[in-house]
Design a protein around this motif. Structure first.
Motif, short mmCIF file in Angstrom:
data_model
loop_
_atom_site.label_atom_id
_atom_site.label_comp_id
_atom_site.label_asym_id
_atom_site.label_seq_id
_atom_site.Cartn_x
_atom_site.Cartn_y
_atom_site.Cartn_z
N ASN A 137 -133.49 -14.14 36.98
CA ASN A 137 -132.21 -13.59 37.44
C ASN A 137 -132.11 -12.08 37.36
O ASN A 137 -131.33 -11.47 38.09
CB ASN A 137 -131.07 -14.20 36.62
N LYS A 138 -132.89 -11.46 36.47
CA LYS A 138 -132.72 -10.03 36.24
C LYS A 138 -134.06 -9.38 35.91
O LYS A 138 -134.23 -8.78 34.85
CB LYS A 138 -131.73 -9.81 35.09
N PRO A 139 -135.05 -9.46 36.81
CA PRO A 139 -136.38 -8.94 36.51
C PRO A 139 -136.41 -7.43 36.30
O PRO A 139 -137.33 -6.91 35.66
CB PRO A 139 -137.20 -9.35 37.73
N SER A 140 -135.42 -6.72 36.83
CA SER A 140 -135.41 -5.26 36.73
C SER A 140 -135.28 -4.76 35.30
O SER A 140 -135.59 -3.61 35.00
CB SER A 140 -134.28 -4.67 37.59
N GLU A 141 -134.84 -5.64 34.37
CA GLU A 141 -134.69 -5.20 32.99
C GLU A 141 -136.04 -5.13 32.25
O GLU A 141 -136.08 -4.75 31.08
CB GLU A 141 -133.73 -6.13 32.24
N SER A 142 -137.12 -5.47 32.93
CA SER A 142 -138.43 -5.44 32.26
C SER A 142 -138.87 -4.02 31.91
O SER A 142 -139.71 -3.82 31.05
CB SER A 142 -139.48 -6.14 33.11
N PHE A 143 -138.32 -3.00 32.60
CA PHE A 143 -138.54 -1.61 32.18
C PHE A 143 -137.26 -0.82 32.48
O PHE A 143 -136.78 -0.80 33.62
CB PHE A 143 -139.71 -0.95 32.90
N ILE A 144 -136.70 -0.20 31.44
CA ILE A 144 -135.48 0.58 31.59
C ILE A 144 -135.67 1.96 30.96
O ILE A 144 -136.22 2.08 29.85
CB ILE A 144 -134.26 -0.12 30.95
N TYR A 145 -135.22 2.98 31.67
CA TYR A 145 -135.21 4.35 31.15
C TYR A 145 -133.75 4.72 30.86
O TYR A 145 -132.92 4.73 31.76
CB TYR A 145 -135.84 5.31 32.15
N PHE A 146 -133.45 4.98 29.58
CA PHE A 146 -132.10 5.35 29.16
C PHE A 146 -132.00 6.87 29.08
O PHE A 146 -132.52 7.50 28.16
CB PHE A 146 -131.77 4.73 27.80
N GLU A 147 -131.32 7.46 30.04
CA GLU A 147 -131.13 8.90 30.09
C GLU A 147 -129.86 9.25 29.30
O GLU A 147 -128.75 8.84 29.65
CB GLU A 147 -130.98 9.35 31.55
N GLN A 148 -130.01 10.01 28.22
CA GLN A 148 -128.85 10.38 27.40
C GLN A 148 -128.18 11.62 27.98
O GLN A 148 -128.79 12.68 28.06
CB GLN A 148 -129.27 10.62 25.94
N ASN A 149 -126.93 11.47 28.34
CA ASN A 149 -126.18 12.58 28.93
C ASN A 149 -125.22 13.22 27.93
O ASN A 149 -124.99 14.42 27.98
CB ASN A 149 -125.39 12.09 30.15
N ASN A 150 -124.66 12.42 27.04
CA ASN A 150 -123.80 12.87 25.95
C ASN A 150 -124.21 12.08 24.71
O ASN A 150 -124.92 11.08 24.82
CB ASN A 150 -122.33 12.63 26.29
N PRO A 151 -123.79 12.53 23.52
CA PRO A 151 -124.21 11.82 22.31
C PRO A 151 -123.95 10.31 22.38
O PRO A 151 -122.81 9.87 22.56
CB PRO A 151 -123.37 12.49 21.21
N LEU A 152 -125.03 9.54 22.28
CA LEU A 152 -125.00 8.08 22.32
C LEU A 152 -124.33 7.54 23.59
O LEU A 152 -123.77 6.44 23.61
CB LEU A 152 -124.30 7.52 21.08
N SER A 153 -124.43 8.30 24.66
CA SER A 153 -123.95 7.87 25.98
C SER A 153 -125.10 8.00 26.95
O SER A 153 -125.67 9.09 27.12
CB SER A 153 -122.77 8.75 26.42
N PHE A 154 -125.46 6.88 27.59
CA PHE A 154 -126.67 6.82 28.38
C PHE A 154 -126.40 6.38 29.82
O PHE A 154 -125.47 5.61 30.07
CB PHE A 154 -127.68 5.85 27.76
N LYS A 155 -127.25 6.84 30.71
CA LYS A 155 -127.31 6.29 32.05
C LYS A 155 -128.60 5.47 32.13
O LYS A 155 -129.69 6.03 32.11
CB LYS A 155 -127.32 7.40 33.11
N PRO A 156 -128.49 4.13 32.20
CA PRO A 156 -129.70 3.31 32.22
C PRO A 156 -130.26 3.17 33.64
O PRO A 156 -129.55 2.80 34.57
CB PRO A 156 -129.21 1.97 31.69
N HIS A 157 -131.55 3.48 33.77
CA HIS A 157 -132.23 3.38 35.05
C HIS A 157 -133.24 2.23 34.99
O HIS A 157 -134.12 2.21 34.13
CB HIS A 157 -133.00 4.66 35.37
N ALA A 158 -133.09 1.26 35.88
CA ALA A 158 -134.09 0.20 36.02
C ALA A 158 -135.15 0.71 36.99
O ALA A 158 -135.00 0.62 38.20
CB ALA A 158 -133.45 -1.08 36.53
N ILE A 159 -136.22 1.26 36.43
CA ILE A 159 -137.29 1.79 37.27
C ILE A 159 -137.96 0.60 37.97
O ILE A 159 -138.40 -0.34 37.30
CB ILE A 159 -138.31 2.59 36.44
N PRO A 160 -138.06 0.61 39.31
CA PRO A 160 -138.50 -0.59 40.04
C PRO A 160 -140.00 -0.84 39.98
O PRO A 160 -140.73 -0.66 40.95
CB PRO A 160 -138.04 -0.30 41.47
#
Length: 508
Positions: free
Chosen positions: A427-450
């Motif tokens: 159902n969610k294969p994209s979660e097999s690799f995620i890049y968490f970009e931290q923009n503010n303290p302990l606040s992230f933009k999660p990228h599912a790199i394809p």
């Protein structure tokens, strides 16, 4: 070749007593007349005596009934035959009647299914700061068990289950065999030698199956001359992680080894190098479960301490402080439920307040409870002082197996990359690799790199492969087996050994 001897006795501060047996002699049970209440009392004693108490809601009814409880029963001297339980020895403290009350308690209160935990942030399916590179492919199915980047040379090293060879990859991703190993490598630990070359401590697992066979070894290899190979220790039960440090200040490095083991064997091994060039092996904590290590002077007394992650039974992160006399005192700083599936940790001052924090992943999902779990994922535990840690961030990731922390985008704060070997590939294969970009303290933009169609990632490392000033990532593809979703039909590339995610952040 070093002479290896095994110490039969265990140093005094590690004379751990089986907590189940110890508490059993002190426990008196008086039935309440209510089987459910009895089951709660009994479970908190017998199940909570060996590990963190497992509340009924950590697994569903079917998993408790068909897997977890039958797996637990023999440890309490209860035999299992089909769907029935029998008492092995009528003189044991836990009677069959009371065991059945424990079974009824879990079966009654466990949910029919676990509630899926929704991520608080949506995954952005994009390439973020990365682009991918792949080596030339052949027709063989790849079972990559280790990837590692030498921080000095930026060369990549890998191992494969089917070949028992150590491969070296250059910047063009051309590979060559540099050594034959006793069994597949699963971890590398680098040290420098006087001529400037790297020496690697290689953990050769012996078998990747759940086994008590003591056929693993630790090899030491000079990487620019792999003919210089020394066996540090052999006949170990699934050694999965090794580090080196001078723990007793004799100016000779000793070794710590995680022997993951199987059902009964395993241990946390201290391999002491003595002045006479003999090696003594001491099992500091006998039993299966040690998974990963990190060393450092945690109490700032000038002596090297270490932390160990345990992933079987009593899942926990324990700190071992050096007492300056060749021994250690232990303090468990984080403890997890026994189905947590602990997989990795990293110690780093993540919020840059001068105190070390913990990045932790959990998601091993091929034991007795192969269901998707809402508590699998990435956690950040912030140091509150005095070795107290509080979880300040959690992102649910099915089957999360490793995290690597670095300032990938070169903006002055830390980011995180994760892999999930047991992701929800249906159902969610994209979660097999995620890049968490931290923009503010302990606040992230999660990228599912394809990259989920390009392999199934068992291993990962980060380093500046192309020497352009930013951190790249290499992923290792273990492409077949370990299927824990019945409806899953593998769709990923089976012939690609590694995948490099080249970082372009400095060019943004």
């Amino acid at each position: 070749m070093r002479i290896i001897s095994i110490a039969i006795s265990v140093i005094v501060c590690f004379m751990f007593v089986n907590s189940c047996k110890q508490k059993a002699s002190e426990f008196t049970f008086t039935p309440t007349g209510n089987d459910l209440k009895d089951g709660a009392i009994l479970s908190k004693h017998y199940c909570g005596g060996c590990h963190k108490y497992p509340s009924p809601d950590i697994l569903d009814k079917a998993t408790w009934t068909n897997h977890a409880l039958p797996s637990m029963a023999p440890k309490l001297q209860i035999s299992v035959w089909g769907e029935a339980y029998f008492q092995k020895d009528l003189t044991t403290e836990l009677s069959l009647e009371n065991w059945n009350k424990i079974v009824s308690y879990y079966q009654t209160l466990a949910p029919d299914s676990l509630t899926t935990k929704r991520a608080h942030l949506k995954l952005n399916e994009d390439w973020a700061i990365f682009k991918f590179k792949q080596p030339k492919r052949d027709t063989t199915v790849k079972f990559t068990t280790m990837v590692s980047i030498d921080p000095s040379s930026s060369l990549i090293y890998t191992s494969d289950l089917m070949t028992n060879k150590l491969y070296e990859w250059d910047k063009n991703l051309d590979s060559k065999v540099i050594a034959d190993l006793e069994s597949p490598a699963v971890s590398f630990f680098y040290t420098k030698i006087p001529n400037g070359s790297s020496r690697a401590l290689v953990s050769c697992i012996g078998t990747i199956e759940n086994s008590d066979d003591s056929i693993g070894s630790i090899e030491e290899i000079v990487l620019n001359n792999a003919t210089q190979k020394t066996t540090i220790a052999s006949a170990l039960p699934k050694p999965v992680y090794t580090i080196s440090a001078d723990f007793n200040k004799d100016k000779i490095n000793d070794y710590l080894v995680c022997g993951l083991g199987g059902k009964t064997k395993g241990g946390l091994y201290l391999v002491k190098n003595n002045q006479d060039n003999k090696t003594e092996i001491i099992n500091l904590k006998p039993g299966p479960g040690p998974t990963q290590l990190a060393s450092g002077d945690f109490n700032q007394d000038g002596w090297t301490d270490f932390m160990a992650l345990f992933s079987v039974g009593d899942e926990r992160l324990t700190m071992y402080l050096n007492d300056q006399n060749g021994r250690f005192t232990s303090q468990t700083i984080l403890r997890f439920n026994p189905a947590n599936g602990s997989t990795s940790f990293q110690i780093i001052d993540f919020n840059k307040d001068g105190k070390l924090d913990i990045i932790y992943t959990n998601g091993f999902n091929f034991a007795d409870s192969r269901i998707l779990k809402p508590y699998h994922g990435l956690s950040i535990f912030i140091n509150q002082g005095d070795f107290k840690f509080k979880r300040k961030y959690f992102y649910p990731i099915n089957g999360c197996s490793k995290a690597v922390v670095s300032d990938f985008d070169n903006d002055g704060d830390y980011d995180i990359a994760t892999i999930a070997f047991f992701a929800d590939f249906v159902n969610k294969p994209s979660e097999s690799f995620i890049y968490f970009e931290q923009n503010n303290p302990l606040s992230f933009k999660p990228h599912a790199i394809p990259v989920y169609k390009k392999g199934r990632w068992m291993c990962m490392d980060a380093g500046d492969i192309d020497k352009d000033g930013d951190m790249d990532i290499v992923l290792g593809n273990y492409s077949k087996g370990f299927i824990n979703q019945k409806e899953l039909k593998p769709f990923w590339d089976k012939q690609g050994s590694i995948l490099v995610l080249e970082n372009n952040s400095k060019h943004k």
